[in-house]
Design a protein around this motif. Structure first.
Motif, mmCIF file in Angstrom:
data_model
loop_
_atom_site.group_PDB
_atom_site.id
_atom_site.type_symbol
_atom_site.label_atom_id
_atom_site.label_comp_id
_atom_site.label_asym_id
_atom_site.label_seq_id
_atom_site.Cartn_x
_atom_site.Cartn_y
_atom_site.Cartn_z
ATOM 1 N N UNK A 90 23.627 4.458 -16.818
ATOM 2 C CA UNK A 90 24.589 3.704 -17.363
ATOM 3 C C UNK A 90 25.388 4.052 -18.490
ATOM 4 N N UNK A 91 24.320 4.640 -19.506
ATOM 5 C CA UNK A 91 24.858 4.968 -20.917
ATOM 6 C C UNK A 91 25.662 6.328 -20.835
ATOM 7 N N UNK A 97 19.167 -5.381 -22.041
ATOM 8 C CA UNK A 97 19.104 -5.142 -20.544
ATOM 9 C C UNK A 97 17.733 -4.452 -20.560
ATOM 10 N N UNK A 98 17.334 -3.751 -21.473
ATOM 11 C CA UNK A 98 15.821 -3.467 -21.310
ATOM 12 C C UNK A 98 14.843 -4.601 -21.461
ATOM 13 N N UNK A 99 14.979 -5.359 -22.620
ATOM 14 C CA UNK A 99 14.172 -6.535 -22.655
ATOM 15 C C UNK A 99 14.053 -7.441 -21.495
ATOM 16 N N UNK A 100 15.461 -7.495 -20.653
ATOM 17 C CA UNK A 100 15.485 -8.408 -19.797
ATOM 18 C C UNK A 100 14.492 -7.992 -18.575
ATOM 19 N N UNK A 101 14.722 -6.718 -18.321
ATOM 20 C CA UNK A 101 14.093 -6.204 -17.381
ATOM 21 C C UNK A 101 12.784 -6.091 -17.515
ATOM 22 N N UNK A 115 30.915 0.508 -6.722
ATOM 23 C CA UNK A 115 31.656 1.675 -6.474
ATOM 24 C C UNK A 115 33.308 1.309 -6.394
ATOM 25 N N UNK A 116 33.682 0.073 -6.204
ATOM 26 C CA UNK A 116 34.973 -0.368 -5.910
ATOM 27 C C UNK A 116 35.603 -0.619 -7.278
ATOM 28 N N UNK A 117 36.911 -1.109 -7.235
ATOM 29 C CA UNK A 117 37.637 -1.662 -8.341
ATOM 30 C C UNK A 117 37.627 -3.006 -8.210
ATOM 31 N N UNK A 118 37.104 -3.811 -7.926
ATOM 32 C CA UNK A 118 37.120 -5.326 -7.636
ATOM 33 C C UNK A 118 36.570 -5.947 -8.810
ATOM 34 N N UNK A 119 35.713 -5.298 -9.669
ATOM 35 C CA UNK A 119 35.300 -6.279 -10.917
ATOM 36 C C UNK A 119 35.619 -5.280 -12.081
ATOM 37 N N UNK A 120 35.579 -5.998 -13.219
ATOM 38 C CA UNK A 120 35.393 -5.316 -14.685
ATOM 39 C C UNK A 120 34.351 -4.482 -14.868
ATOM 40 N N UNK A 121 34.288 -3.694 -16.006
ATOM 41 C CA UNK A 121 32.895 -3.347 -16.320
ATOM 42 C C UNK A 121 31.887 -4.121 -16.761
ATOM 43 N N UNK A 122 32.179 -5.312 -17.521
ATOM 44 C CA UNK A 122 31.408 -6.345 -17.879
ATOM 45 C C UNK A 122 30.989 -7.014 -16.562
ATOM 46 N N UNK A 123 31.774 -7.273 -15.717
ATOM 47 C CA UNK A 123 31.295 -7.990 -14.568
ATOM 48 C C UNK A 123 30.317 -7.317 -13.848
ATOM 49 N N UNK A 124 30.498 -5.625 -13.512
ATOM 50 C CA UNK A 124 29.626 -4.965 -13.091
ATOM 51 C C UNK A 124 28.394 -4.733 -13.674
ATOM 52 N N UNK A 125 28.361 -4.818 -14.988
ATOM 53 C CA UNK A 125 27.191 -4.492 -15.842
ATOM 54 C C UNK A 125 26.236 -6.229 -15.444
ATOM 55 N N UNK A 126 26.869 -7.106 -15.541
ATOM 56 C CA UNK A 126 26.260 -8.400 -15.321
ATOM 57 C C UNK A 126 25.605 -8.516 -14.023
ATOM 58 N N UNK A 152 22.427 -6.692 -13.610
ATOM 59 C CA UNK A 152 21.485 -7.009 -14.143
ATOM 60 C C UNK A 152 20.706 -7.993 -13.322
ATOM 61 N N UNK A 153 21.738 -8.625 -12.583
ATOM 62 C CA UNK A 153 20.939 -9.722 -11.660
ATOM 63 C C UNK A 153 20.503 -9.034 -10.354
#
Length: 444
Positions: A239-240, A258-262, A370-381, A384-385
Motif C-alpha cells: 500500500x505504501x 494499521x500495523x498495531x491493529x493487525x 480495483x474499481x472506482x466506487x470508493x475513495x482511497x480512505x474508504x478503501x483503506x478502511x 483494514x476490516x
C-alpha cells in the motif's frame, strides 16, 4: 620542547575534564580530540568525523575541502543544521550545535550513536517479528514527528536508520537532503533511486507521502529478512509503495495504526488458540478416563491452569515414579485426543468451507478495491476490516455445525480459523510480490 609538552598536557586535560580554567572562570572546553574519519560521501559534498570532547564521543559533519569555499554548500550545511537543531525526538539523532573546528571548518555537531545501520542488520537475516515491528513503529513515530513540523526527510533508506546497540532502538539520521516549508531556496534533487517515489524522481512536489513510499520499500526489505514472512507487513508495504501518491496511506501515523491493529487481532486469535488447546485436552481427557477419576480430574482442572491427568497410583509408588507415570499417561491421552480430532468429519467439512469461503471473499474484495466506487480512505478502511468480515462468516458456520456451549467448540473454532488465516496470508504474499514486480522493485 617544553612548550610542546605543555600543549599536549593541556589538550589531554581538556579532553578528560568537564571544565577548564580560563582566568578566574571555569568553563566547558570546546576542544575536540581523537578526531577520526567516519564516512566520506563519494558524490556528496559532506564528510563525517568522530571526535571526543570531555570524554564523550560526537559526530562532526563538515564540507569536503573542495566545497569549503562554496557559499551554496555552506548554505546547505546551515540549512541542515537549522532543520536538525529544531528536532527533539528519541528516535532522531540529536543536533547539538554548529561550530568551527580547527582543521575542519564549520561543522554540525551531533550525538554519536553507538550501533549499526539497518542495512547492516538486514544483511544478517533471520530478524524476529518483534524486532521488525519495533523498528517500523519507531520509524513511523519519527516520521510522524517531523511531518508534523513540515519537514520531509527525502532520503529515507536503511543506511540512514541507525539501530542502537543498547536496546535496538531506531535513530533516524542524515537530514542533508531534508526540506521544509520555510525554505523557498536551496532546493536540491534528493533521494536514492530505489527508495525515491515517482514524484521525487520527476521533480514534483514532495510531501509526507514521499517518505511513506520509501518506508514501504524498507518494510518490504524487512519482511524478506524475517525468519518467517509477515503478511500484514507485506500488505502494508504494498500500500505504501503505490505509484500514485494519493493512493498511499495519508500519514506515517496511519501506517503505524494499521500495523498495531493487525498485531492486536493476531494476538487475540493466538491467545484464544492456546486456551482452546487446553480446553480440548481437558475435554478429551475427561472423556477418556473411568468414572472413578472424573471428579478428581475436574477438581484438578478447576484449581490450576495446567491440565493434569492423575493416574491410579499405588501407595508404595515413589514421587519420582508417580511423575513418570503421569507424563506417560498425559502424552498417550493427549495424542489419542488429537488423532481423533483430526479425523473428525465435522472438522473436514468446516475446513473445506473456510478454505472456499475465504478464497471467494478475498477475490470479491480484490474486484471491489480495483474499481472506482470508493475513495482511497474508504478503501483503506475496507481493507483494514477484511479479516474481521471473513472471520464473522466462518464463525457463523462453525456455530451452525458445533454447539458453542460444548467444551470442544473452542478447538474446532481455532483449528478452522488457522486455515482461514493461512489462506489470507498466502493471498497477501502473492499480491505483495505482484505489486513489487509491477513497481520494478523485484523481478519474478
Amino acid at each position: 620542547m617544553g612548550d610542546e609538552v605543555r600543549d599536549e598536557e593541556r589538550e589531554r586535560g581538556e579532553s578528560e575534564s568537564r571544565l577548564v580554567l580560563q582566568g578566574a572562570e571555569l568553563v566547558m572546553t570546546r576542544r575536540f580530540t581523537g578526531v577520526e574519519l567516519l564516512y566520506s560521501s563519494a558524490r556528496g559534498h559532506a564528510v563525517l568525523y568522530r571526535a571526543q570532547r570531555m570524554g564523550k564521543w560526537h559526530v562532526l559533519k563538515c564540507l569536503k575541502a573542495e566545497y569549503a569555499g562554496s557559499a551554496l554548500h555552506l548554505g546547505l550545511l546551515q540549512k541542515e543544521f537549522e532543520i536538525g537543531y529544531n528536532l527533539s525526538h528519541p528516535n532522531i539523532v540529536q543536533t547539538i550545535g554548529l561550530e568551527r573546528v580547527d582543521g575542519l571548518g564549520p561543522c554540525i555537531v551531533m550525538e554519536y550513536v553507538e550501533g549499526r545501520t539497518l542495512r547492516s542488520v538486514l544483511g544478517d537475516g533471520g530478524m524476529a517479528r518483534a524486532d521488525a515491528r519495533r523498528i517500523v513503529l519507531q520509524v513511523c513515530d519519527a516520521l510522524t514527528y517531523i511531518h508534523g513540523r513540515q519537514v520531509i526527510h527525502r532520503d529515507l533508506k536503511p543506511e540512514n536508520i541507525m539501530i542502537t546497540a543498547n536496546g535496538g532502538n531506531v535513530k533516524l539520521i542524515d537530514f542533508g537532503y531534508s526540506d521544509a516549508d520555510s525554505y523557498v531556496v536551496l532546493k536540491q534533487p534528493a533521494g536514492t533511486r530505489r527508495y525515491a517515489a515517482l514524484e521525487l524522481e520527476a521533480g514534483g512536489k514532495a510531501d509526507g507521502r514521499t517518505d511513506i513510499y520509501a518506508l514501504g520499500v524498507i518494510m518490504g526489505e524487512i519482511n524478506h529478512a524475517l525468519t518467517r514472512r509477515w503478511p500484514c507487513l507485506g500488505r502494508l508495504a504494498a500500500r505504501c509503495t503505490r505509484l500514485e501518491a494519493d493512493r498511499r496511506p495519508a500519514s506515517a501515523a496511519a501506517v503505524a495504526a494499521a500495523l498495531a491493529e493487525r498485531h492486536t487481532a493476531v494476538k487475540v486469535v493466538a491467545a484464544a488458540c492456546v486456551a482452546a488447546v487446553v480446553a480440548l485436552a481437558a475435554a478429551f481427557a475427561l472423556r477418556s478416563t473411568d468414572g472413578a477419576n472424573v471428579q478428581k480430574q475436574s477438581l484438578a482442572v478447576q484449581k490450576t491452569d495446567t491440565v493434569f491427568i492423575a493416574p491410579s497410583v499405588q501407595p508404595s509408588a515413589s514421587p519420582k515414579e508417580t511423575r513418570r507415570d503421569t507424563v506417560t499417561r498425559t502424552e498417550i491421552v493427549t495424542a489419542k485426543a488429537i488423532d481423533n480430532f483430526n479425523q473428525d468429519e465435522r472438522l473436514a467439512a468446516l475446513v473445506k468451507f473456510a478454505r472456499e469461503k475465504t478464497q471467494a471473499m478475498l477475490a470479491a474484495d480484490d474486484r471491489l478495491l480495483a474499481g472506482d466506487g470508493m475513495t482511497e480512505k474508504e478503501k483503506d478502511k475496507y481493507e483494514n476490516g477484511q479479516i474481521f468480515r471473513i472471520r464473522r462468516v466462518v464463525k457463523a458456520e462453525i456455530e451452525r455445525v458445533i454447539d458453542p456451549a460444548s467444551p470442544e467448540f473452542p478447538i474446532y473454532q481455532e483449528a478452522v480459523f488457522g486455515v482461514m488465516l493461512e489462506i489470507i496470508r498466502e493471498h497477501n504474499q502473492k499480491k505483495f510480490k505482484q505489486s513489487m514486480i509491477e513497481n520494478g522493485i523485484m523481478v519474478d
